[in-house]
Design a protein around this motif. Structure first.
Motif, PDB file in Angstrom:
ATOM      1  N   ILE A 184       0.855  -1.187   0.000  1.00 46.41           N
ATOM      2  CA  ILE A 184       0.000   0.000   0.000  1.00 46.41           C
ATOM      3  C   ILE A 184       0.891   1.237   0.000  1.00 46.41           C
ATOM      4  O   ILE A 184       1.731   1.411   0.879  1.00 46.41           O
ATOM      5  N   GLN A 185       0.726   2.084  -0.995  1.00 52.14           N
ATOM      6  CA  GLN A 185       1.580   3.267  -1.159  1.00 52.14           C
ATOM      7  C   GLN A 185       0.944   4.461  -0.455  1.00 52.14           C
ATOM      8  O   GLN A 185       0.510   5.416  -1.092  1.00 52.14           O
ATOM      9  N   ALA A 186       0.912   4.383   0.875  1.00 49.34           N
ATOM     10  CA  ALA A 186       0.282   5.440   1.667  1.00 49.34           C
ATOM     11  C   ALA A 186       0.824   5.367   3.081  1.00 49.34           C
ATOM     12  O   ALA A 186       1.385   4.351   3.491  1.00 49.34           O
ATOM     13  N   PRO A 187       0.648   6.437   3.861  1.00 44.75           N
ATOM     14  CA  PRO A 187       1.008   6.370   5.283  1.00 44.75           C
ATOM     15  C   PRO A 187       0.230   5.264   5.975  1.00 44.75           C
ATOM     16  O   PRO A 187      -0.762   4.752   5.448  1.00 44.75           O
ATOM     17  N   SER A 188       0.656   4.903   7.167  1.00 43.24           N
ATOM     18  CA  SER A 188       0.100   3.729   7.842  1.00 43.24           C
ATOM     19  C   SER A 188      -1.331   3.916   8.348  1.00 43.24           C
ATOM     20  O   SER A 188      -1.919   2.970   8.870  1.00 43.24           O
ATOM     21  N   ASP A 189      -1.906   5.112   8.197  1.00 42.34           N
ATOM     22  CA  ASP A 189      -3.265   5.321   8.709  1.00 42.34           C
ATOM     23  C   ASP A 189      -4.345   4.974   7.682  1.00 42.34           C
ATOM     24  O   ASP A 189      -5.505   5.341   7.845  1.00 42.34           O
ATOM     25  N   TRP A 190      -3.997   4.279   6.628  1.00 41.09           N
ATOM     26  CA  TRP A 190      -4.989   3.860   5.639  1.00 41.09           C
ATOM     27  C   TRP A 190      -5.890   2.763   6.225  1.00 41.09           C
ATOM     28  O   TRP A 190      -5.521   2.061   7.166  1.00 41.09           O
ATOM     29  N   THR A 191      -7.073   2.607   5.642  1.00 42.49           N
ATOM     30  CA  THR A 191      -8.023   1.589   6.091  1.00 42.49           C
ATOM     31  C   THR A 191      -8.660   0.911   4.884  1.00 42.49           C
ATOM     32  O   THR A 191      -8.665   1.452   3.778  1.00 42.49           O
ATOM     33  N   VAL A 192      -9.183  -0.279   5.125  1.00 41.63           N
ATOM     34  CA  VAL A 192     -10.091  -0.908   4.167  1.00 41.63           C
ATOM     35  C   VAL A 192     -11.487  -0.536   4.621  1.00 41.63           C
ATOM     36  O   VAL A 192     -11.946  -0.964   5.681  1.00 41.63           O
ATOM     37  N   ASP A 193     -12.142   0.284   3.821  1.00 41.84           N
ATOM     38  CA  ASP A 193     -13.423   0.850   4.236  1.00 41.84           C
ATOM     39  C   ASP A 193     -14.596  -0.105   3.996  1.00 41.84           C
ATOM     40  O   ASP A 193     -15.587  -0.058   4.697  1.00 41.84           O
ATOM     41  N   TYR A 194     -14.469  -0.949   2.985  1.00 42.20           N
ATOM     42  CA  TYR A 194     -15.551  -1.895   2.693  1.00 42.20           C
ATOM     43  C   TYR A 194     -15.005  -2.988   1.773  1.00 42.20           C
ATOM     44  O   TYR A 194     -13.963  -2.835   1.117  1.00 42.20           O
ATOM     45  N   ASN A 233      -6.763  -1.970  11.719  1.00 40.78           N
ATOM     46  CA  ASN A 233      -5.468  -2.210  12.354  1.00 40.78           C
ATOM     47  C   ASN A 233      -4.941  -3.593  11.981  1.00 40.78           C
ATOM     48  O   ASN A 233      -5.400  -4.189  11.014  1.00 40.78           O
ATOM     49  N   THR A 234      -3.992  -4.090  12.733  1.00 36.55           N
ATOM     50  CA  THR A 234      -3.340  -5.357  12.389  1.00 36.55           C
ATOM     51  C   THR A 234      -4.127  -6.589  12.821  1.00 36.55           C
ATOM     52  O   THR A 234      -3.681  -7.713  12.593  1.00 36.55           O
ATOM     53  N   ASP A 235      -5.282  -6.382  13.467  1.00 41.24           N
ATOM     54  CA  ASP A 235      -6.124  -7.536  13.811  1.00 41.24           C
ATOM     55  C   ASP A 235      -6.656  -8.175  12.530  1.00 41.24           C
ATOM     56  O   ASP A 235      -7.106  -7.475  11.610  1.00 41.24           O
ATOM     57  N   THR A 236      -6.637  -9.499  12.471  1.00 42.51           N
ATOM     58  CA  THR A 236      -7.131 -10.199  11.282  1.00 42.51           C
ATOM     59  C   THR A 236      -8.650 -10.210  11.274  1.00 42.51           C
ATOM     60  O   THR A 236      -9.284 -10.586  12.255  1.00 42.51           O
ATOM     61  N   VAL A 237      -9.224  -9.775  10.160  1.00 52.45           N
ATOM     62  CA  VAL A 237     -10.677  -9.771   9.985  1.00 52.45           C
ATOM     63  C   VAL A 237     -11.035 -10.960   9.101  1.00 52.45           C
ATOM     64  O   VAL A 237     -10.439 -11.167   8.038  1.00 52.45           O
TER      65      VAL A 237
END
Length: 305
Positions: free
Chosen positions: A51-61, A83-87
Motif C-alpha cells: 500500500i503506497q500510503a502512510p500507515s493510517d490507511w483503512t479498508v473501508d468496505y 489495524n493489524t487484527d485479522t478480519v
C-alpha cells in the motif's frame, strides 16, 4: 544594485525549488501499484499487497460485486480493516489484516469453487483519497489430492453383532416334496456406511462430480484385511449394499413352516483425515480436515427358527 538583484534571483529560484519539492512530496499518488488494481485469478490468493500510503490507511468496505452484497465478518459487522487484527469473513473463505508496519495488506482468499466467477471489490481509504481493488476469481479447472493422512482413533473402534438390518423371512411348504428357499432377502437391507464430516470451507466442493470417490485406508483385524476399497466423498452418509457372497438355499420339508433370520458382525471405526489438495491449473495448495466414520459388515450368520 546588481548584487541585490542577483541575491533576489537566487532567493526566488530557491523558493521555487522548495515549493516544487513540497508539491512532489504532497502530491496525491495511487494507493496501489497498477498490477494490484484489477486482478484475475483461477485459484486462491495468499500474500501481502503493498500500500503506497502512510500507515493510517483503512479498508473501508469489501463488496461482492456480482452479488451486490456488502461483505460481513464473523461477528456480522461490515467487513473493515483498521489495524493489524485479522478480519475474517463468515465461513472463513476470506481474511485480511494490516501488516505490522502498516505498509501492506495481507490477503488470504480461498478458492472459488462455484462455476460463476467471484468478483471482489475492496475499498481503500487514506487521507481523504479513495481507491478500489478488484479481484475476479474463477474456479480452477481441476483439483487433485497430493497428500492424504488418515489416523484412526483407536479408542472409538467397536466390534459388535446385531440383527438390526436383517429382515426375518417366513417360508411354508404345503407340498409333499421338500422345497428350497433362498436366504437372499434376509440380508437384503444390510449396508456398509461411510460418513464424512468437515467444517472447513469448500471441504466437499473441490471434487468433480465425475470422480467423487476416494480410496481410503484398509480395515485390518488381527493382521488380516477385512475391507478395502473406495468410498463416496460427500458431506454426510453414503451407503452401499453388503457384499455377502454366495446365496444359501435352505430346505423346507413337506408341510413345514420355518422362519429365517440373521445376525451380522460389524466393525465401526472413526478416523481424523487431512487431505492436501492442489489446484492443478494455478498450483495453489490447501488442506481439508475432518472426520470419517465407517461401519463395515464383515460376516453374517443365518438363524433358523
Amino acid at each position: 544594485m546588481k548584487s541585490n538583484l542577483s541575491f533576489f534571483l537566487l532567493a526566488l529560484v530557491a523558493l521555487v525549488t522548495i515549493t516544487s519539492c513540497q508539491k512532489e512530496r504532497t502530491a496525491p499518488t495511487s494507493l496501489l501499484e497498477d498490477q494490484f488494481k484489477d486482478m484475475t485469478r483461477h485459484g486462491g490468493i495468499s500474500g501481502n499487497i503493498k500500500i503506497q500510503a502512510p500507515s493510517d490507511w483503512t479498508v473501508d468496505y469489501v463488496k461482492l460485486e456480482n452479488e451486490s452484497l456488502i461483505l460481513k465478518d464473523i461477528s456480522d459487522a461490515e467487513f473493515r480493516v483498521i489495524n493489524t487484527d485479522t478480519v475474517v469473513a463468515k465461513n472463513g473463505w476470506f481474511r485480511m489484516a494490516k501488516s505490522s508496519h502498516g505498509d501492506s495488506l495481507f490477503i488470504d482468499l480461498k478458492e472459488n469453487f462455484e462455476n460463476v466467477p467471484r468478483i471482489l471489490v475492496i475499498g481503500l481509504k487514506a487521507n481523504g483519497k479513495e481507491e478500489e481493488m478488484r479481484i475476479t476469481q474463477h474456479r480452477g479447472k481441476s483439483y487433485k489430492i497430493i497428500d492424504k493422512k488418515i489416523s484412526e482413533i483407536d479408542s472409538l473402534r467397536r466390534i459388535y453383532v446385531s440383527s438390526h438390518q436383517c429382515k426375518p423371512q417366513t417360508f411354508s411348504n404345503y407340498t409333499s416334496i421338500p422345497q428350497k428357499f433362498s436366504d437372499r432377502n434376509v440380508f437384503w437391507d444390510v449396508q456398509h456406511s461411510s460418513i464424512f464430516k468437515s467444517e472447513d470451507y469448500g471441504a466437499f466442493l473441490w471434487m468433480s462430480e465425475r470422480d467423487s470417490t476416494l480410496m481410503m485406508e484398509d480395515l485390518i483385524i488381527d493382521g488380516t484385511i477385512v475391507w478395502t476399497g473406495r468410498v463416496s466423498y460427500r458431506n454426510g452418509t453414503s451407503n452401499t449394499p453388503y457384499q455377502r457372497g454366495a446365496v444359501i438355499e435352505t430346505q423346507v420339508n413337506p408341510n413345514e413352516t420355518i422362519t429365517l433370520n440373521g445376525e451380522v458382525k460389524y466393525v465401526e471405526r472413526t478416523s481424523h483425515y487431512v487431505f492436501t489438495i492442489q489446484n492443478e491449473e494455478a498450483g495453489n495448495q490447501f488442506e481439508i480436515t475432518g472426520t470419517w466414520k465407517q461401519t463395515v459388515p464383515i460376516s453374517s450368520t443365518l438363524l433358523r427358527n
